[in-house]
Design a protein around this motif. Structure first.
Motif, PDB file in Angstrom:
ATOM      1  N   LEU A  22       0.836  -1.210   0.000  1.00  0.00           N
ATOM      2  CA  LEU A  22       0.000   0.000   0.000  1.00  0.00           C
ATOM      3  C   LEU A  22       0.867   1.255   0.000  1.00  0.00           C
ATOM      4  CD1 LEU A  22      -2.793  -0.980   2.557  1.00  0.00           C
ATOM      5  CD2 LEU A  22      -3.181  -0.294   0.180  1.00  0.00           C
ATOM      6  N   ALA A  23       1.925   1.251   0.796  1.00  0.00           N
ATOM      7  CA  ALA A  23       2.812   2.410   0.855  1.00  0.00           C
ATOM      8  C   ALA A  23       3.409   2.709  -0.518  1.00  0.00           C
ATOM      9  CB  ALA A  23       3.915   2.163   1.880  1.00  0.00           C
ATOM     10  N   ILE A  24       3.859   1.681  -1.205  1.00  0.00           N
ATOM     11  CA  ILE A  24       4.467   1.867  -2.529  1.00  0.00           C
ATOM     12  C   ILE A  24       3.425   2.354  -3.540  1.00  0.00           C
ATOM     13  CG2 ILE A  24       5.556   0.667  -4.465  1.00  0.00           C
ATOM     14  CD1 ILE A  24       6.833  -1.211  -2.328  1.00  0.00           C
ATOM     15  N   ALA A  25       2.248   1.730  -3.536  1.00  0.00           N
ATOM     16  CA  ALA A  25       1.190   2.110  -4.476  1.00  0.00           C
ATOM     17  C   ALA A  25       0.729   3.549  -4.253  1.00  0.00           C
ATOM     18  CB  ALA A  25       0.013   1.151  -4.345  1.00  0.00           C
ATOM     19  N   LEU A 232      -6.120  -3.070  -5.659  1.00  0.00           N
ATOM     20  CA  LEU A 232      -7.566  -3.292  -5.546  1.00  0.00           C
ATOM     21  C   LEU A 232      -8.149  -2.500  -4.374  1.00  0.00           C
ATOM     22  CD1 LEU A 232      -7.677  -7.151  -6.224  1.00  0.00           C
ATOM     23  CD2 LEU A 232      -8.638  -5.358  -7.694  1.00  0.00           C
ATOM     24  N   ILE A 233      -7.416  -2.434  -3.274  1.00  0.00           N
ATOM     25  CA  ILE A 233      -7.878  -1.681  -2.099  1.00  0.00           C
ATOM     26  C   ILE A 233      -7.990  -0.190  -2.432  1.00  0.00           C
ATOM     27  CG2 ILE A 233      -7.238  -0.927   0.225  1.00  0.00           C
ATOM     28  CD1 ILE A 233      -5.981  -3.760   0.600  1.00  0.00           C
ATOM     29  N   LEU A 234      -6.985   0.367  -3.084  1.00  0.00           N
ATOM     30  CA  LEU A 234      -7.016   1.787  -3.422  1.00  0.00           C
ATOM     31  C   LEU A 234      -8.137   2.099  -4.405  1.00  0.00           C
ATOM     32  CD1 LEU A 234      -3.237   2.728  -3.652  1.00  0.00           C
ATOM     33  CD2 LEU A 234      -4.782   2.769  -1.687  1.00  0.00           C
ATOM     34  N   ASN A 235      -8.387   1.189  -5.326  1.00  0.00           N
ATOM     35  CA  ASN A 235      -9.501   1.364  -6.256  1.00  0.00           C
ATOM     36  C   ASN A 235     -10.830   1.356  -5.519  1.00  0.00           C
ATOM     37  OD1 ASN A 235     -11.591  -0.303  -8.266  1.00  0.00           O
ATOM     38  ND2 ASN A 235     -10.374   1.253  -9.313  1.00  0.00           N
ATOM     39  N   ALA A 236     -10.945   0.500  -4.511  1.00  0.00           N
ATOM     40  CA  ALA A 236     -12.181   0.432  -3.709  1.00  0.00           C
ATOM     41  C   ALA A 236     -12.395   1.723  -2.939  1.00  0.00           C
ATOM     42  CB  ALA A 236     -12.121  -0.760  -2.754  1.00  0.00           C
ATOM     43  N   VAL A 237     -11.308   2.324  -2.439  1.00  0.00           N
ATOM     44  CA  VAL A 237     -11.415   3.599  -1.738  1.00  0.00           C
ATOM     45  C   VAL A 237     -11.921   4.675  -2.699  1.00  0.00           C
ATOM     46  CG1 VAL A 237     -10.123   5.443  -0.593  1.00  0.00           C
ATOM     47  CG2 VAL A 237      -9.647   3.050  -0.022  1.00  0.00           C
ATOM     48  N   GLN A 238     -11.351   4.732  -3.886  1.00  0.00           N
ATOM     49  CA  GLN A 238     -11.748   5.746  -4.860  1.00  0.00           C
ATOM     50  C   GLN A 238     -13.208   5.584  -5.299  1.00  0.00           C
ATOM     51  OE1 GLN A 238      -8.369   5.082  -7.588  1.00  0.00           O
ATOM     52  NE2 GLN A 238      -7.839   7.230  -7.268  1.00  0.00           N
TER      53      GLN A 238
END
Length: 280
Positions: A22-25, A232-238
């Motif tokens: 997550l940090a890198i993404a 996938l997690i970051l996409n879900a947040v957006q």
């Protein structure tokens, strides 16, 4: 939250696995980072991987099971970055044991990290997220927060608790319309160190299982790359999703629970017994 650029994200368990990914993404998208972990070595490894990105990175050794440490870290994050927009309550541990055989000490250890760590992270960061005007809470449950399995009573209890806590929280945030939202994540087998670091006791032998072989079998089920899970997690947040299932295994478990809300228990018990017989 449509963009992470110039936002500030706090991540627990950032020294490896999903937290590190997550940090890198997020860094790739221009997000500033406040990272915590119990392992200073792990944090240093993550920071080394972030040097190519022009974002501010701060770190702090934090035991998420200790409320005062989370509270102090949240305050420090805002002091160092001026704000915080996201908290990823990611830190977690695993334990293999029967419900009868698990020690109170191991149970308290796991619940302290997997559940209370999420509660502390949510409650201590939430006021600051509201101040930012654009905040999001991401709590990591598991596919084991959808169904229960033999030898996973403690882990199931913690992940079911995270799910219930987060789903209730999300509804409250919707009603308040405060500019903060929440998403519950249900990963399947993600390729991290969780299996190798898991505690396993001999009580599983009462089910015909070998502790060492069971731990190895668990590790082999971790197939989804951590960087794929992070994206996938970051996409879900957006997309402001309420929950996210990661991996074919998590989606299959969810489908089984929907189709057989009671019968899945017999199915899983039979499968576990057959697996134990095969491994022996």
């Amino acid at each position: 939250m449509k963009t992470f650029k110039d936002k500030v994200a706090a991540i627990t368990g950032a020294g490896s696995g999903i937290g590190q990914a997550l940090a890198i993404a997020l860094a790739k998208q221009g997000c500033n980072l406040a990272l915590s972990d119990v392992s200073e070595t792990g944090l240093a490894n993550t920071v080394a991987l972030l040097q190519a990105f022009p974002v501010k990175v701060t770190t702090q050794k934090v035991d998420v099971a200790t409320r005062d440490e989370i509270a102090a870290w949240a305050k420090t994050v805002v002091e160092q970055h001026g704000k915080v927009n996201l908290i990823f309550n990611n830190a977690g541990v695993a334990l293999g044991s029967t419900a009868e055989g698990v020690s109170y000490e191991d149970l308290e250890w796991l619940i302290g990290i997997n559940f209370w760590g999420v509660v502390y992270g949510t409650k201590e960061f939430l006021p600051y997220l509201k101040q930012s005007g654009d905040g999001h809470i991401v709590n990591i449950s598991s596919m084991f927060g959808l169904t229960a399995q033999p030898t996973q009573s403690a882990y199931n209890a913690s992940k079911f608790a995270v799910r219930g806590f987060t789903e209730s929280l999300r509804q409250e945030l919707d009603i308040e319309n405060s500019g903060v939202s929440a998403t519950c994540i249900h990963p399947g087998g993600i390729r991290t160190n969780i299996a190798k670091a898991a505690r396993m006791n001999n009580s599983v032998t009462s089910l015909g299982m070998d502790p060492a072989k069971s731990q190895d079998a668990f590790d082999k089920l971790l197939r989804t790359p951590a960087d794929e899970a992070a994206n996938l997690i970051l996409n879900a947040v957006q997309k402001n999703r309420r929950r996210l299932l990661i991996g074919a295994d998590a989606k299959a478990v969810d489908a089984i629970q929907r189709l057989f809300p009671q019968g899945y228990q017999k199915l899983f018990a039979t499968a576990t017994a057959l697996q134990a017989r095969f491994m022996n």
